[in-house]
Design a protein around this motif. Structure first.
Motif, PDB file in Angstrom:
ATOM      1  N   TRP A   1     -13.880 -32.388 -16.182  1.00 40.29           N
ATOM      2  CA  TRP A   1     -12.584 -31.794 -16.549  1.00 40.29           C
ATOM      3  C   TRP A   1     -11.439 -32.592 -15.945  1.00 40.29           C
ATOM      4  CZ3 TRP A   1      -9.137 -30.014 -12.863  1.00 40.29           C
ATOM      5  CH2 TRP A   1      -7.957 -29.456 -13.374  1.00 40.29           C
ATOM      6  N   TYR A   2     -11.571 -32.983 -14.691  1.00 31.69           N
ATOM      7  CA  TYR A   2     -10.517 -33.724 -13.997  1.00 31.69           C
ATOM      8  C   TYR A   2     -10.279 -35.089 -14.647  1.00 31.69           C
ATOM      9  CZ  TYR A   2      -7.967 -35.784 -10.051  1.00 31.69           C
ATOM     10  OH  TYR A   2      -7.026 -36.385  -9.258  1.00 31.69           O
ATOM     11  N   ILE A   3     -11.359 -35.769 -14.957  1.00 35.44           N
ATOM     12  CA  ILE A   3     -11.262 -37.080 -15.619  1.00 35.44           C
ATOM     13  C   ILE A   3     -10.540 -36.946 -16.953  1.00 35.44           C
ATOM     14  CG2 ILE A   3     -12.616 -38.896 -16.736  1.00 35.44           C
ATOM     15  CD1 ILE A   3     -14.785 -38.228 -14.521  1.00 35.44           C
ATOM     16  N   GLU A   4     -10.969 -35.982 -17.758  1.00 36.38           N
ATOM     17  CA  GLU A   4     -10.390 -35.807 -19.089  1.00 36.38           C
ATOM     18  C   GLU A   4      -8.930 -35.379 -19.003  1.00 36.38           C
ATOM     19  OE1 GLU A   4      -9.534 -36.094 -22.829  1.00 36.38           O
ATOM     20  OE2 GLU A   4     -11.365 -36.882 -21.923  1.00 36.38           O
ATOM     21  N   ARG A   5      -8.577 -34.616 -17.975  1.00 35.47           N
ATOM     22  CA  ARG A   5      -7.187 -34.205 -17.792  1.00 35.47           C
ATOM     23  C   ARG A   5      -6.278 -35.425 -17.681  1.00 35.47           C
ATOM     24  NH1 ARG A   5      -4.861 -32.337 -12.181  1.00 35.47           N
ATOM     25  NH2 ARG A   5      -2.717 -31.864 -12.741  1.00 35.47           N
ATOM     26  N   PHE A   6      -6.659 -36.399 -16.871  1.00 30.18           N
ATOM     27  CA  PHE A   6      -5.808 -37.575 -16.698  1.00 30.18           C
ATOM     28  C   PHE A   6      -5.896 -38.526 -17.891  1.00 30.18           C
ATOM     29  CE2 PHE A   6      -5.530 -36.087 -12.361  1.00 30.18           C
ATOM     30  CZ  PHE A   6      -4.196 -36.331 -12.081  1.00 30.18           C
ATOM     31  N   ARG A   7      -7.046 -38.599 -18.533  1.00 32.78           N
ATOM     32  CA  ARG A   7      -7.130 -39.401 -19.756  1.00 32.78           C
ATOM     33  C   ARG A   7      -6.210 -38.828 -20.829  1.00 32.78           C
ATOM     34  NH1 ARG A   7     -13.743 -40.290 -19.942  1.00 32.78           N
ATOM     35  NH2 ARG A   7     -13.794 -42.138 -18.565  1.00 32.78           N
ATOM     36  N   SER A   8      -6.166 -37.503 -20.923  1.00 33.48           N
ATOM     37  CA  SER A   8      -5.308 -36.845 -21.898  1.00 33.48           C
ATOM     38  C   SER A   8      -3.832 -37.091 -21.587  1.00 33.48           C
ATOM     39  CB  SER A   8      -5.603 -35.342 -21.909  1.00 33.48           C
ATOM     40  OG  SER A   8      -4.738 -34.668 -22.783  1.00 33.48           O
ATOM     41  N   MET A   9      -3.469 -37.029 -20.309  1.00 37.40           N
ATOM     42  CA  MET A   9      -2.090 -37.287 -19.911  1.00 37.40           C
ATOM     43  C   MET A   9      -1.694 -38.730 -20.228  1.00 37.40           C
ATOM     44  SD  MET A   9      -2.166 -35.183 -16.314  1.00 37.40           S
ATOM     45  CE  MET A   9      -0.535 -35.622 -15.740  1.00 37.40           C
ATOM     46  N   ALA A  10      -2.630 -39.659 -20.011  1.00 38.63           N
ATOM     47  CA  ALA A  10      -2.351 -41.068 -20.317  1.00 38.63           C
ATOM     48  C   ALA A  10      -2.140 -41.254 -21.812  1.00 38.63           C
ATOM     49  CB  ALA A  10      -3.493 -41.945 -19.810  1.00 38.63           C
ATOM     50  N   ARG A  11      -2.988 -40.602 -22.630  1.00 39.82           N
ATOM     51  CA  ARG A  11      -2.841 -40.708 -24.085  1.00 39.82           C
ATOM     52  C   ARG A  11      -1.503 -40.141 -24.547  1.00 39.82           C
ATOM     53  NH1 ARG A  11      -8.400 -39.163 -23.969  1.00 39.82           N
ATOM     54  NH2 ARG A  11      -7.819 -36.994 -24.357  1.00 39.82           N
ATOM     55  N   ALA A  12      -1.020 -39.113 -23.826  1.00 39.66           N
ATOM     56  CA  ALA A  12       0.245 -38.479 -24.193  1.00 39.66           C
ATOM     57  C   ALA A  12       1.452 -39.284 -23.729  1.00 39.66           C
ATOM     58  CB  ALA A  12       0.302 -37.075 -23.599  1.00 39.66           C
ATOM     59  N   GLY A  13       1.197 -40.356 -22.979  1.00 36.55           N
ATOM     60  CA  GLY A  13       2.294 -41.195 -22.522  1.00 36.55           C
ATOM     61  C   GLY A  13       2.968 -40.716 -21.253  1.00 36.55           C
ATOM     62  N   ASP A  14       2.338 -39.802 -20.529  1.00 33.94           N
ATOM     63  CA  ASP A  14       2.911 -39.321 -19.273  1.00 33.94           C
ATOM     64  C   ASP A  14       2.983 -40.460 -18.255  1.00 33.94           C
ATOM     65  OD1 ASP A  14       2.986 -36.850 -20.450  1.00 33.94           O
ATOM     66  OD2 ASP A  14       1.304 -36.013 -19.311  1.00 33.94           O
ATOM     67  N   ASP A  15       3.958 -40.382 -17.382  1.00 31.50           N
ATOM     68  CA  ASP A  15       4.111 -41.392 -16.334  1.00 31.50           C
ATOM     69  C   ASP A  15       3.129 -41.084 -15.207  1.00 31.50           C
ATOM     70  OD1 ASP A  15       4.850 -43.257 -14.494  1.00 31.50           O
ATOM     71  OD2 ASP A  15       6.859 -42.462 -14.149  1.00 31.50           O
ATOM     72  N   LEU A  16       2.088 -41.888 -15.104  1.00 29.10           N
ATOM     73  CA  LEU A  16       1.058 -41.697 -14.084  1.00 29.10           C
ATOM     74  C   LEU A  16       1.083 -42.826 -13.055  1.00 29.10           C
ATOM     75  CD1 LEU A  16      -1.904 -40.633 -16.409  1.00 29.10           C
ATOM     76  CD2 LEU A  16      -0.294 -39.153 -15.179  1.00 29.10           C
ATOM     77  N   ALA A  17       2.163 -43.591 -13.037  1.00 26.49           N
ATOM     78  CA  ALA A  17       2.183 -44.804 -12.222  1.00 26.49           C
ATOM     79  C   ALA A  17       3.070 -44.720 -10.988  1.00 26.49           C
ATOM     80  CB  ALA A  17       2.632 -45.988 -13.083  1.00 26.49           C
ATOM     81  N   GLY A  18       3.608 -43.546 -10.669  1.00 30.80           N
ATOM     82  CA  GLY A  18       4.556 -43.448  -9.565  1.00 30.80           C
ATOM     83  C   GLY A  18       3.999 -43.915  -8.230  1.00 30.80           C
ATOM     84  N   GLU A  19       2.789 -43.479  -7.910  1.00 31.28           N
ATOM     85  CA  GLU A  19       2.191 -43.871  -6.633  1.00 31.28           C
ATOM     86  C   GLU A  19       1.955 -45.380  -6.581  1.00 31.28           C
ATOM     87  OE1 GLU A  19       0.001 -39.905  -7.731  1.00 31.28           O
ATOM     88  OE2 GLU A  19       0.825 -41.639  -8.777  1.00 31.28           O
ATOM     89  N   ALA A  20       1.446 -45.923  -7.680  1.00 30.64           N
ATOM     90  CA  ALA A  20       1.165 -47.355  -7.719  1.00 30.64           C
ATOM     91  C   ALA A  20       2.452 -48.170  -7.609  1.00 30.64           C
ATOM     92  CB  ALA A  20       0.414 -47.710  -9.007  1.00 30.64           C
TER      93      ALA A  20
ATOM     94  N   LEU B   1      -4.001 -49.496 -11.704  1.00 29.73           N
ATOM     95  CA  LEU B   1      -2.664 -50.042 -11.961  1.00 29.73           C
ATOM     96  C   LEU B   1      -2.301 -51.118 -10.942  1.00 29.73           C
ATOM     97  CD1 LEU B   1      -0.876 -46.704 -12.872  1.00 29.73           C
ATOM     98  CD2 LEU B   1      -1.191 -48.656 -14.400  1.00 29.73           C
ATOM     99  N   LEU B   2      -2.709 -50.920  -9.699  1.00 28.99           N
ATOM    100  CA  LEU B   2      -2.428 -51.930  -8.671  1.00 28.99           C
ATOM    101  C   LEU B   2      -3.204 -53.221  -8.955  1.00 28.99           C
ATOM    102  CD1 LEU B   2      -2.348 -49.573  -5.576  1.00 28.99           C
ATOM    103  CD2 LEU B   2      -0.425 -50.917  -6.473  1.00 28.99           C
ATOM    104  N   ALA B   3      -4.415 -53.079  -9.462  1.00 34.33           N
ATOM    105  CA  ALA B   3      -5.185 -54.267  -9.839  1.00 34.33           C
ATOM    106  C   ALA B   3      -4.518 -54.988 -11.002  1.00 34.33           C
ATOM    107  CB  ALA B   3      -6.618 -53.877 -10.188  1.00 34.33           C
ATOM    108  N   GLU B   4      -3.994 -54.249 -11.977  1.00 40.10           N
ATOM    109  CA  GLU B   4      -3.288 -54.855 -13.103  1.00 40.10           C
ATOM    110  C   GLU B   4      -2.058 -55.626 -12.626  1.00 40.10           C
ATOM    111  OE1 GLU B   4      -2.297 -52.111 -16.204  1.00 40.10           O
ATOM    112  OE2 GLU B   4      -4.351 -51.360 -16.370  1.00 40.10           O
ATOM    113  N   ALA B   5      -1.476 -55.167 -11.510  1.00 36.39           N
ATOM    114  CA  ALA B   5      -0.308 -55.844 -10.940  1.00 36.39           C
ATOM    115  C   ALA B   5      -0.704 -57.078 -10.131  1.00 36.39           C
ATOM    116  CB  ALA B   5       0.483 -54.880 -10.063  1.00 36.39           C
ATOM    117  N   GLY B   6      -2.004 -57.352 -10.045  1.00 36.35           N
ATOM    118  CA  GLY B   6      -2.464 -58.576  -9.406  1.00 36.35           C
ATOM    119  C   GLY B   6      -3.004 -58.425  -8.000  1.00 36.35           C
TER     120      GLY B   6
END
Length: 201
Positions: A20-39, A65-70
């Motif tokens: 449930w937790y995994i799908e919750r964040f996958r769903s938020m990502a699909r919806a375009g929510d900003d999930l990058a604040g901590e990163a 996200l931090l890995a994507e930033a290099g």
């Protein structure tokens, strides 16, 4: 034996909780929510190509996200289901199953300390209360000289901010900057959330 974390108690009570937790964040990502604040905050704290530990990484949202930033990212979480999701959704970092209270990465072949450690997503409140101090000491042990730890969690979740500051001091970590959100709003006595940037003494 280390006391079972509050997170794993939830998983034991409801085996579908992690899914449930995994799908919750996958769903938020699909919806375009900003999930990058901590990163974003952690990325601003470190030089390019920093070594970063994502402590309690969950399904890899921050570390990915931090890995994507290099950056060179290692993520550790006690829940193997979350680690599997991190590997699927965010290939690149090294994702490892492990208990933060017993964190000993040199014994797992990772000898270099970290320029930054991030512990987001209320991880501190999901730990077994008897292990919180030990976790902070283990994080301190993995921190490079001059490095910082970014820890965020909410009030009213069973871990008073004052108790956290005492545990951090006992782990030889002291506040560098205190915020009330990951988007850099100042911390105040009545803040309902804490983002603590800590440095080693």
């Amino acid at each position: 034996m280390v006391e079972q974390s509050m997170w794993m108690q939830k998983v034991t009570a409801d085996p579908e909780h992690s899914t449930w937790y995994i799908e919750r964040f996958r769903s938020m990502a699909r919806a375009g929510d900003d999930l990058a604040g901590e990163a974003r905050l952690v990325d601003a704290m470190v030089p390019r190509h920093a070594r970063i530990l994502d402590a309690g990484c969950g399904p890899g949202r921050v570390g990915g996200l931090l890995a994507e930033a290099g950056h060179d990212v290692v993520g550790v979480d006690v829940d193997p289901v979350l680690i599997e999701a991190a590997e699927q959704d965010h290939p690149g970092p090294l994702w490892m199953v492990g208990d933060l209270a017993e964190l000993d990465l040199p014994n797992r072949g990772i000898t270099e300390p970290f320029d930054a450690i991030v512990c987001a997503g209320n991880v501190m409140t999901f730990l077994a209360p008897t292990t919180r101090g030990a976790v902070l000491k283990r994080l301190r042990a993995h921190l490079a000289p001059g490095g910082r730890v970014a820890i965020g969690f909410g009030a009213g979740r069973g871990y008073e901010f004052t108790d956290f500051f005492e545990d951090a001091a006992a782990a030889e970590l002291e506040p560098d900057l205190l915020l009330s959100t990951w988007d850099l709003r100042p911390f105040a006595d009545d803040s309902s959330f804490l983002v603590a940037l800590l440095r080693g003494r």
